[in-house]
Design a protein around this motif. Structure first.
Motif, PDB file in Angstrom:
ATOM      1  N   LEU A 271       0.890  -1.012   0.066  1.00  0.00           N
ATOM      2  CA  LEU A 271       0.062   0.045   0.004  1.00  0.00           C
ATOM      3  C   LEU A 271       0.803   1.192  -0.076  1.00  0.00           C
ATOM      4  N   ASP A 272       1.946   1.186   0.941  1.00  0.00           N
ATOM      5  CA  ASP A 272       2.743   2.488   0.804  1.00  0.00           C
ATOM      6  C   ASP A 272       3.455   2.685  -0.437  1.00  0.00           C
ATOM      7  N   ASP A 273       3.830   1.967  -1.105  1.00  0.00           N
ATOM      8  CA  ASP A 273       4.359   1.906  -2.464  1.00  0.00           C
ATOM      9  C   ASP A 273       3.350   2.594  -3.312  1.00  0.00           C
ATOM     10  N   LEU A 274       2.321   1.920  -3.434  1.00  0.00           N
ATOM     11  CA  LEU A 274       1.011   2.427  -4.238  1.00  0.00           C
ATOM     12  C   LEU A 274       0.755   3.820  -4.005  1.00  0.00           C
ATOM     13  N   LEU A 275       0.809   4.253  -2.772  1.00  0.00           N
ATOM     14  CA  LEU A 275       0.554   5.624  -2.338  1.00  0.00           C
ATOM     15  C   LEU A 275       1.370   6.583  -2.794  1.00  0.00           C
ATOM     16  N   GLU A 276       2.748   5.974  -2.743  1.00  0.00           N
ATOM     17  CA  GLU A 276       3.851   7.049  -2.945  1.00  0.00           C
ATOM     18  C   GLU A 276       3.837   7.367  -4.492  1.00  0.00           C
ATOM     19  N   ARG A 277       3.668   6.243  -4.957  1.00  0.00           N
ATOM     20  CA  ARG A 277       3.994   6.040  -6.639  1.00  0.00           C
ATOM     21  C   ARG A 277       2.830   7.023  -7.637  1.00  0.00           C
ATOM     22  N   ASN A 278       1.491   6.934  -6.705  1.00  0.00           N
ATOM     23  CA  ASN A 278       0.540   7.804  -7.317  1.00  0.00           C
ATOM     24  C   ASN A 278       0.215   9.167  -6.424  1.00  0.00           C
ATOM     25  N   ALA A 279       1.321   9.487  -5.683  1.00  0.00           N
ATOM     26  CA  ALA A 279       1.155  10.591  -4.853  1.00  0.00           C
ATOM     27  C   ALA A 279       0.443  11.674  -5.470  1.00  0.00           C
ATOM     28  N   GLU A 280       0.867  12.064  -6.889  1.00  0.00           N
ATOM     29  CA  GLU A 280       0.227  13.391  -7.351  1.00  0.00           C
ATOM     30  C   GLU A 280      -1.324  13.206  -7.847  1.00  0.00           C
ATOM     31  N   ARG A 281      -1.790  11.926  -7.869  1.00  0.00           N
ATOM     32  CA  ARG A 281      -3.121  11.879  -8.027  1.00  0.00           C
ATOM     33  C   ARG A 281      -3.970  11.618  -6.932  1.00  0.00           C
ATOM     34  N   LEU A 282      -3.283  11.811  -5.647  1.00  0.00           N
ATOM     35  CA  LEU A 282      -3.962  11.464  -4.428  1.00  0.00           C
ATOM     36  C   LEU A 282      -4.085  12.759  -3.400  1.00  0.00           C
ATOM     37  N   PHE A 283      -5.072  12.931  -2.878  1.00  0.00           N
ATOM     38  CA  PHE A 283      -5.153  14.268  -2.132  1.00  0.00           C
ATOM     39  C   PHE A 283      -5.776  13.921  -0.896  1.00  0.00           C
ATOM     40  N   TYR A 284      -5.463  14.526   0.205  1.00  0.00           N
ATOM     41  CA  TYR A 284      -6.261  13.862   1.489  1.00  0.00           C
ATOM     42  C   TYR A 284      -6.869  15.261   2.184  1.00  0.00           C
ATOM     43  N   THR A 285      -7.885  14.791   2.760  1.00  0.00           N
ATOM     44  CA  THR A 285      -8.793  16.026   3.306  1.00  0.00           C
ATOM     45  C   THR A 285      -9.344  15.621   4.645  1.00  0.00           C
ATOM     46  N   THR A 286      -9.778  16.511   5.775  1.00  0.00           N
ATOM     47  CA  THR A 286     -11.046  16.229   6.389  1.00  0.00           C
ATOM     48  C   THR A 286     -12.102  16.883   6.027  1.00  0.00           C
ATOM     49  N   ASP A 287     -12.129  17.678   4.924  1.00  0.00           N
ATOM     50  CA  ASP A 287     -13.267  18.657   4.654  1.00  0.00           C
ATOM     51  C   ASP A 287     -14.283  17.898   3.416  1.00  0.00           C
ATOM     52  N   VAL A 288     -15.257  17.802   3.740  1.00  0.00           N
ATOM     53  CA  VAL A 288     -16.264  17.114   2.773  1.00  0.00           C
ATOM     54  C   VAL A 288     -16.380  17.782   1.435  1.00  0.00           C
ATOM     55  N   GLU A 289     -16.666  19.369   1.384  1.00  0.00           N
ATOM     56  CA  GLU A 289     -16.788  19.909   0.441  1.00  0.00           C
ATOM     57  C   GLU A 289     -15.662  19.733  -0.401  1.00  0.00           C
ATOM     58  N   GLU A 290     -14.447  20.084   0.132  1.00  0.00           N
ATOM     59  CA  GLU A 290     -12.994  19.930  -0.720  1.00  0.00           C
ATOM     60  C   GLU A 290     -13.011  18.602  -1.285  1.00  0.00           C
ATOM     61  N   ALA A 291     -13.231  17.551  -0.664  1.00  0.00           N
ATOM     62  CA  ALA A 291     -13.185  15.869  -1.244  1.00  0.00           C
ATOM     63  C   ALA A 291     -14.257  15.929  -2.289  1.00  0.00           C
ATOM     64  N   ILE A 292     -15.400  16.624  -2.365  1.00  0.00           N
ATOM     65  CA  ILE A 292     -16.298  16.178  -3.256  1.00  0.00           C
ATOM     66  C   ILE A 292     -16.092  17.175  -4.587  1.00  0.00           C
ATOM     67  N   ASP A 293     -15.555  18.278  -4.201  1.00  0.00           N
ATOM     68  CA  ASP A 293     -15.343  19.397  -5.374  1.00  0.00           C
ATOM     69  C   ASP A 293     -14.853  18.781  -6.687  1.00  0.00           C
ATOM     70  N   GLY A 294     -15.767  18.727  -7.546  1.00  0.00           N
ATOM     71  CA  GLY A 294     -15.226  18.309  -8.940  1.00  0.00           C
ATOM     72  C   GLY A 294     -15.542  16.901  -8.993  1.00  0.00           C
ATOM     73  N   ALA A 295     -15.934  16.041  -8.044  1.00  0.00           N
ATOM     74  CA  ALA A 295     -15.861  14.591  -8.186  1.00  0.00           C
ATOM     75  C   ALA A 295     -17.052  13.995  -8.772  1.00  0.00           C
ATOM     76  N   GLY A 296     -16.927  12.989  -9.540  1.00  0.00           N
ATOM     77  CA  GLY A 296     -18.348  12.450 -10.119  1.00  0.00           C
ATOM     78  C   GLY A 296     -18.769  11.200  -9.295  1.00  0.00           C
ATOM     79  N   PHE A 297     -17.978  10.726  -8.386  1.00  0.00           N
ATOM     80  CA  PHE A 297     -18.173   9.682  -7.593  1.00  0.00           C
ATOM     81  C   PHE A 297     -17.768   9.684  -6.109  1.00  0.00           C
ATOM     82  N   VAL A 298     -18.597   9.241  -5.191  1.00  0.00           N
ATOM     83  CA  VAL A 298     -18.280   9.172  -3.845  1.00  0.00           C
ATOM     84  C   VAL A 298     -18.255   7.605  -3.319  1.00  0.00           C
ATOM     85  N   PHE A 299     -17.031   7.390  -3.149  1.00  0.00           N
ATOM     86  CA  PHE A 299     -17.037   5.856  -2.482  1.00  0.00           C
ATOM     87  C   PHE A 299     -17.042   5.904  -1.152  1.00  0.00           C
TER      88      PHE A 299
END
Ligand code: UGA
Length: 432
Positions: free
Chosen positions: A56-84
């Motif tokens: 998992l750590d390798d995968l998160l590191e390798r794809n770091a530029e496509r991953l973003f972490y937040t506690t904020d709902v609005e920020e997470a959903i902004d522009g998203a087409g899917f909520v898992f």
């Protein structure tokens, strides 16, 4: 891997959420992972993975530029087409699944004009999707789609299970929503089972119940083997060649644990009971498992006469190898019983901690755990336990007694190394 770069929000940064997020990023999507625990999000932003999951750590590191972490709902959903949604659904005192974290996510969804799809990964009772649909409609979010997309990943192999699954299950109210979620998995070579929402929910519960049934079945065969002189390892091999039966999930042992099976068995039992049905097989599966976790105590008493003031070394605390998870771990039940019988308990595990096990002394090495012990119980089949010099280890014990709770070691070799050795369902070689 390919993917046409959709925007996905994943709610919940636990095992399931992190693996889902990391794997979708690996498939080329941009993923926001949202959790309510600020420390967890801060750690992820620093590049620290808060759980132990191989790869998992390798995968998160390798794809770091496509991953973003937040506690904020609005920020997470902004522009998203899917909520898992990958939040916890622990059991309540009644055995029903506690869906409060799921409801919180649904209620937190901001009002929005555009169509997004909510996909539920968490394991939930059949009927949950319909209730979520009603709640979304009641909130004026009728245009938000809902899909059941249960996860079948096992801890320790979760990344591989996600990227190379046996199947992907998608249950949708609206075919187009199901198509959209299916398309997110493009790049994964696996059959996609399209179903109605209730059936998708049941597929998850039934799959886990079938796996648990196999384990309790082979454990009962093991117990009968002990009484009759047969060897369950041979028996499992012999029946496993039958293609209708298959080889997997036929390892007898000290019972199943973990964050899924015990919880899901109760949830399915309760789901059936709530609708007036007594699920007899499942009740037996649960009861057999509870008894199995305690069976080792009887073996130790037989080998040591009494447990009072005996030092017992538990090798392995995690509910299975490859994880630091100790939820519902058989080692914890065993430790509790041993302490209650007046034994001293020493424990070793390469990654899991004995936190919460008051009275148990955790040590750093197998050598330290075994030295001076009256008996060793192999509870988790960590690979490092296979290649040890057991003769030398046995010589450091007060009495060389070993109960192999996972049938990992060779009975003849162990006996040759001077041990009084017992295992699970191997009467033919237990030397009694
Ligand atoms: C399990 C399922 O295997 C996954 O498919 C499912 O997605 C997951 O639950 C879930 O519902 O989230 P997991 O709990 O991570 O995954 O672990 P397993 O590898 O299935 O093992 C569960 C328990 O069964 C362990 O305690 C293991 O030691 C025990 N087990 C397994 C046996 O005693 N004998 C066996 O032959 C196999």
């Amino acid at each position: 891997m390919s993917g046409d770069g959709k925007r996905i929000a994943v709610f919940g940064a636990g095992y399931v959420g992190l693996v889902t997020g990391a794997c979708f990023a690996e498939l080329g999507h941009r993923v926001a992972i949202r959790d309510i625990v600020p420390d967890r999000i801060a750690a992820l932003r620093r590049g620290e993975v808060p759980i132990y999951e191989p790869g998992l750590d390798d995968l998160l590191e390798r794809n770091a530029e496509r991953l973003f972490y937040t506690t904020d709902v609005e920020e997470a959903i902004d522009g998203a087409g899917f909520v898992f949604v990958a939040v916890g659904t622990p059991p309540t005192y009644s055995g029903d699944a506690d869906l409060s974290a799921v409801w919180t996510v649904i209620d937190e969804l901001p009002e929005m004009e555009r169509r997004i799809v909510v996909a539920l990964k968490s394991t939930v009772p059949v009927g949950t999707g319909t209730k979520v649909r009603h709640r979304l409609d009641a909130r004026g979010l009728a245009h938000v789609g809902y899909v059941s997309n249960p996860e079948f990943t096992a801890e320790g192999t979760a990344v591989r299970d996600f990227l190379e699954p046996d199947r992907i299950v998608i249950g949708a109210f609206d075919e187009a929503d199901g198509d959209a979620v299916a398309a997110l998995h493009s790049g994964i070579d696996a059959p996609i089972v399209r179903a109605d929402v209730a059936s998708a929910e049941m597929i998850k519960l039934a799959a886990n119940a079938a796996l648990m049934t196999r384990i309790s079945f082979i454990n009962e065969i093991a117990n009968v083997c002990e009484a009759t002189g047969a060897d369950v390892v041979k028996v499992a091999e012999g029946i496993g060649y039958d293609r209708r039966i298959g080889k997997s999930f036929l390892r007898a042992g000290v019972g199943f644990g973990g964050s899924c099976f015990p919880k899901d068995s109760l949830a399915l039992k309760q789901l059936a009971a709530n609708s007036g049905y007594h699920f007899q097989v499942l009740n037996a599966v649960i009861e057999v498992n509870e008894l199995q976790k305690r069976r080792v105590i009887g073996k130790l008493v037989e080998l040591l006469d009494t447990l009072r003031d005996k030092r017992i070394a538990l090798l392995g605390l995690a509910f299975k190898p490859g994880t630091d998870d100790t939820r519902e771990a058989p080692a914890f039940v065993l430790a509790g019983r041993l302490l209650a019988e007046g034994a001293e308990v020493v424990a070793w595990d390469p990654v899991a901690s004995a936190d919460g096990l008051t009275g148990v002394r955790q040590v750093e090495s197998v050598d330290e755990a075994v030295r001076g012990a009256d008996a060793v119980v192999l509870v988790t089949e960590w690979p490092e336990l296979g290649g040890l010099d057991w003769r030398a280890l046995g010589a450091t014990m007060r009495t060389a007694v070993l109960v192999d709770g996972r049938n990992m070691l060779d009975p003849d070799e162990m006996r040759g190394a001077g041990f009084r050795y017992d295992a699970i369902g191997r009467a033919a070689s237990n030397g009694r």
